[in-house]
Design an enzyme around this catalytic site. Structure first.
Site: not given
Ligand SMILES: Nc1ncnc2c1ncn2[C@@H]1O[C@H](COP(=O)(O)OP(=O)(O)O)[C@@H](O)[C@H]1O
Ligand SMILES: Cc1cn([C@H]2C[C@H](O)[C@@H](COP(=O)(O)O)O2)c(=O)[nH]c1=O
Length: 216
Positions: A12-13, A16, A86-89
């Site tokens: 959530d940072c 993506s 993406d989701e390279a982990q």
């Molecule tokens: N309604 C919203 N308004 C503004 N920013 C948002 C909203 N919802 C999510 N975000 C932004 O999107 C980020 C999540 O983006 P995302 O690319 O899905 O994260 P990740 O791929 O790292 O899990 C949040 O940390 C926030 O900064």
């Molecule tokens: C911590 C953790 C996460 N996951 C999974 C959960 C989500 O499907 C992804 C991360 O997606 P994001 O775009 O970065 O939010 O990883 C997991 O499988 N195991 C874990 O320990």
């Protein structure tokens, strides 16, 4: 010189979102990317952001040779000017080695996005290999925050709001989830170590045990 870049951070940072922005900016200039993903929450063959943007992607299979995939694609007349993963982990260490070979032997930039550590704060094998091989590791600028306001650095897995430390390393899920479901919450290290989520902190604050005692 082409590069392997690992954009890492907690869930959530904005990883993506950044992947989609990089893709947008390059395709706006006529470049064509090969977009790879694995186990995105939006479903197979999708790269999605919580801001609502989504694009089609190649769903990477377990054991798939990513270098061979790129070579096949190019030799069949396909185009790829760069690669986004993406989701390279969720990629295997061998697949990260194959992406490094794409950079070195095919001369393509590879931008990989993923979380570094799992819910037990242990490295994902794919992320470990990325840290080992990447030309650069970039930490995202937008801070995800712990419930206490500190920068979130760790990913907690929760069930009914409580942090759990047992279970499989891979369980696809979200930070926004229904009560009772397996979900995730980002925390600072202090609260990850103490297994203190927003819900358990709230419950502790409401508990009569911690109410101030009035002297009479
Ligand atoms: N309604 C919203 N308004 C503004 N920013 C948002 C909203 N919802 C999510 N975000 C932004 O999107 C980020 C999540 O983006 P995302 O690319 O899905 O994260 P990740 O791929 O790292 O899990 C949040 O940390 C926030 O900064
Ligand atoms: C911590 C953790 C996460 N996951 C999974 C959960 C989500 O499907 C992804 C991360 O997606 P994001 O775009 O970065 O939010 O990883 C997991 O499988 N195991 C874990 O320990």
């Amino acid at each position: 010189m082409s590069e392997l870049v690992f954009f890492s951070g907690t869930m959530d940072c904005g990883k993506s979102t950044l992947a989609l922005q990089i893709e947008h900016n390059r395709s706006a200039r006529g470049l064509q990317g090969m977009i790879l993903t694995r186990n995105d929450r939006a479903g197979e063959g999708k790269l999605s952001s919580r801001l609502g943007l989504v694009t089609d992607a190649v769903e990477v299979a377990a054991g798939q040779d990513l270098y061979a995939h790129l070579v096949d694609h190019l030799s069949q007349g396909g185009r790829a000017d760069y690669v986004i993963a993406d989701e390279a982990q969720f990629l295997a260490p061998e697949q990260i080695d194959q992406l490094a070979r794409v950079v070195d032997d095919l001369g393509l930039d590879v931008y990989a996005f993923g979380i570094t550590t799992d819910f037990r704060s242990k490295l994902f094998p794919g992320s470990q290999r990325l840290v080992e091989l990447a030309d650069r590791v970039e930490v995202l600028q937008v801070e995800a925050l712990c419930w206490c306001g500190a920068r979130a650095t760790h990913n907690a897995r929760t069930v009914g709001g409580e942090m759990v430390v047992e279970g499989a390393q891979v369980v696809v899920g979200d930070v926004h989830h229904s009560a009772g479901e397996v979900g995730y919450e980002v925390l600072c290290r202090r609260h990850h170590r103490r297994r203190m989520t927003a819900a358990t902190a709230r419950a502790a604050a409401l508990s009569p045990d911690v109410l101030p005692v009035t002297s009479s």
